[in-house]
Every structure is written in C-alpha cells, then in structure tokens.
Motif scaffolding. Sequence first.
Motif, PDB file in Angstrom:
ATOM      1  N   GLY A 194       0.824  -1.192   0.000  1.00 49.04           N
ATOM      2  CA  GLY A 194       0.000   0.000   0.000  1.00 49.04           C
ATOM      3  C   GLY A 194       0.859   1.242   0.000  1.00 49.04           C
ATOM      4  N   PRO A 195       0.229   2.403  -0.105  1.00 44.29           N
ATOM      5  CA  PRO A 195       0.985   3.667  -0.135  1.00 44.29           C
ATOM      6  C   PRO A 195       1.778   3.889   1.143  1.00 44.29           C
ATOM      7  CG  PRO A 195      -1.290   3.989  -0.826  1.00 44.29           C
ATOM      8  CD  PRO A 195      -1.208   2.602  -0.264  1.00 44.29           C
ATOM      9  N   GLY A 196       2.981   4.397   0.986  1.00 50.71           N
ATOM     10  CA  GLY A 196       3.809   4.701   2.141  1.00 50.71           C
ATOM     11  C   GLY A 196       3.582   6.103   2.678  1.00 50.71           C
ATOM     12  N   LEU A 197       2.857   6.895   1.929  1.00 48.72           N
ATOM     13  CA  LEU A 197       2.595   8.280   2.330  1.00 48.72           C
ATOM     14  C   LEU A 197       1.115   8.586   2.121  1.00 48.72           C
ATOM     15  CD1 LEU A 197       3.778  11.027   3.251  1.00 48.72           C
ATOM     16  CD2 LEU A 197       4.128  11.553   0.811  1.00 48.72           C
ATOM     17  N   VAL A 198       0.491   9.070   3.164  1.00 45.33           N
ATOM     18  CA  VAL A 198      -0.928   9.420   3.109  1.00 45.33           C
ATOM     19  C   VAL A 198      -1.089  10.840   3.670  1.00 45.33           C
ATOM     20  CG1 VAL A 198      -3.268   8.792   3.835  1.00 45.33           C
ATOM     21  CG2 VAL A 198      -1.562   7.006   3.439  1.00 45.33           C
ATOM     22  N   LYS A 199      -1.932  11.621   3.031  1.00 42.03           N
ATOM     23  CA  LYS A 199      -2.156  12.990   3.504  1.00 42.03           C
ATOM     24  C   LYS A 199      -3.131  13.014   4.680  1.00 42.03           C
ATOM     25  CE  LYS A 199      -1.269  15.683  -0.695  1.00 42.03           C
ATOM     26  NZ  LYS A 199      -0.337  14.689  -1.263  1.00 42.03           N
ATOM     27  N   PRO A 200      -2.948  13.968   5.579  1.00 41.06           N
ATOM     28  CA  PRO A 200      -3.879  14.099   6.711  1.00 41.06           C
ATOM     29  C   PRO A 200      -5.311  14.223   6.221  1.00 41.06           C
ATOM     30  CG  PRO A 200      -1.964  15.495   7.041  1.00 41.06           C
ATOM     31  CD  PRO A 200      -1.852  14.958   5.650  1.00 41.06           C
ATOM     32  N   SER A 201      -6.222  13.622   6.973  1.00 39.66           N
ATOM     33  CA  SER A 201      -7.662  13.578   6.725  1.00 39.66           C
ATOM     34  C   SER A 201      -8.061  12.550   5.667  1.00 39.66           C
ATOM     35  CB  SER A 201      -8.225  14.955   6.335  1.00 39.66           C
ATOM     36  OG  SER A 201      -8.003  15.238   4.974  1.00 39.66           O
ATOM     37  N   GLN A 202      -7.084  11.980   4.966  1.00 35.32           N
ATOM     38  CA  GLN A 202      -7.412  10.990   3.955  1.00 35.32           C
ATOM     39  C   GLN A 202      -7.506   9.601   4.576  1.00 35.32           C
ATOM     40  OE1 GLN A 202      -4.717  11.399   0.595  1.00 35.32           O
ATOM     41  NE2 GLN A 202      -5.893  13.150  -0.192  1.00 35.32           N
ATOM     42  N   THR A 203      -7.760   8.608   3.734  1.00 32.48           N
ATOM     43  CA  THR A 203      -7.919   7.226   4.199  1.00 32.48           C
ATOM     44  C   THR A 203      -6.689   6.399   3.865  1.00 32.48           C
ATOM     45  OG1 THR A 203     -10.332   7.271   4.033  1.00 32.48           O
ATOM     46  CG2 THR A 203      -9.269   5.107   3.976  1.00 32.48           C
ATOM     47  N   LEU A 204      -6.158   5.748   4.886  1.00 36.27           N
ATOM     48  CA  LEU A 204      -5.029   4.827   4.735  1.00 36.27           C
ATOM     49  C   LEU A 204      -5.589   3.482   4.291  1.00 36.27           C
ATOM     50  CD1 LEU A 204      -2.382   4.244   7.575  1.00 36.27           C
ATOM     51  CD2 LEU A 204      -3.560   2.346   6.468  1.00 36.27           C
ATOM     52  N   SER A 205      -5.016   2.922   3.237  1.00 34.33           N
ATOM     53  CA  SER A 205      -5.478   1.622   2.740  1.00 34.33           C
ATOM     54  C   SER A 205      -4.290   0.686   2.557  1.00 34.33           C
ATOM     55  CB  SER A 205      -6.212   1.780   1.406  1.00 34.33           C
ATOM     56  OG  SER A 205      -7.396   2.525   1.564  1.00 34.33           O
TER      57      SER A 205
END
Lengths: 110, 117
Positions: B8-19
């Motif tokens: 999965g993505p190693g970087l996620v922006k605040p308020s978004q969904t981690l998958s």
Amino acid sequence: QSALTQPASVSGSPGQSITISCTGTSSDVGGYNFVSWYQQHPGKAPKLLIYDVSYRPSGVSNRFSGSKSGNTASLTISGLQAEDEADYYCSSYTTSSTLVFGGGTKLTVL
Amino acid sequence: QVQLQESGPGLVKPSQTLSLTCTVSGGSISSGSYYWSWIRQPAGKGLEWIGRIYTSGSTNYNPSLKSRVTISVDTSKNQFSLKLSSVTAADTAVYYCARGGVAPDYWGQGTLVTVSS
C-alpha cells in the motif's frame, strides 16, 4: 482499553535467568488463559514466543517459559544469551473480544 | 510455510484514508480456523492492536480506533485489507498484518506508513 503494564527495561548477564512481568486486570490477563509473549529485534517483525500463558510454538527454545498468577503474567528466560537482547511484549485477550498489548520491555544482556 | 506481505501507499495525507492490503501465500486464507489481524507500531513505541477478521467476515476492532477502521477479506485473492479513515500524524507507524486473533504466529515484515502533507 489500557495497555498491560510491563517494566520498561530489565538486564542480566549471560547464563543468568531473568523474568519480565505483565500486569493487567481481571478483564484481560486475570480472566483468560490467552496471554502471549513476543520477541522483537530492531527493525524486525515480532516473533511469537509463548501462547496460552505457557505454551511454546514449534521451534522456540525451551529457555523461554511463561506463567501466570492472578492478573500478572510472567516470561522467564533462562541461560541468557547475547541474542536474547531485544524488546519483549505481552498480549492478552480481553472481555471485549479484543487484544491488548503491554508497553514492551527492553532486555539488555550485559 | 505461511507468508504474509503488506502493500500500500507509504505516504498518506492528513484527513485521507489509509489503505493497506495483506497478501497471504503458502496456504489458503480460508483454510483452518484462523483470524487475520492488523497491528501497528509507531517509531520507537510499542505494539498497538488494530483489529482482526475471520474468514466469515466477522470483525473485532480496537475501541479507540473503531470509528475509523474497516477490515475486510477477499478469499478469492487470498488477501485481507485495512482501511483507516481521517488519518492524522498520530497514525504514522509501521503496520503489520498477521495470522491469528489471540496469539498471532505469522507476521508480515511490516510497512511504514507516514501521514504528512
């Protein structure tokens, strides 16, 4: 749910025995025989050492043993070796059908 | 020998969904009476249980994360997944998938997820 309580650090010399405690409540450690212990070396995934309080998975050294009394579980490592230096975590099943971990204990082999 | 691999993505922006997805190899995710779990570890800190799923789809979640977490399973792909919504910097951690609900015995190598803009 509150984390189980473990000492932050313990130490011992090669060949000695050490014990790490893991204190919970009657809603977790004291209520079920579902206490497990894990060993984690830096940068590695945890490794299961003990399950169901005192059972060792296949391949785990018999130098590792577990026990429980009331709301406190214990992990004993006998014949301490340099390779045992790692972080150790306990976990317990809870009355809420969840799992809770201890805060972890850093073992230093002197 | 069962093996698990997180992706999965190693970087996620605040308020978004981690998958994240965990792919199981060396055995069928449907065989045996196993739960499949997600656990995370912030840098320099201890392990935190996120939740688990049975192959029937039955789930249990950490009460502190329950409102934001969804764990699902895709038996056809031999995978199970984690979604964590409304992430903040406090969700930055190494995320592990593992086999077992009470005493996870096989673990993935872990994947670092950083929450940052």
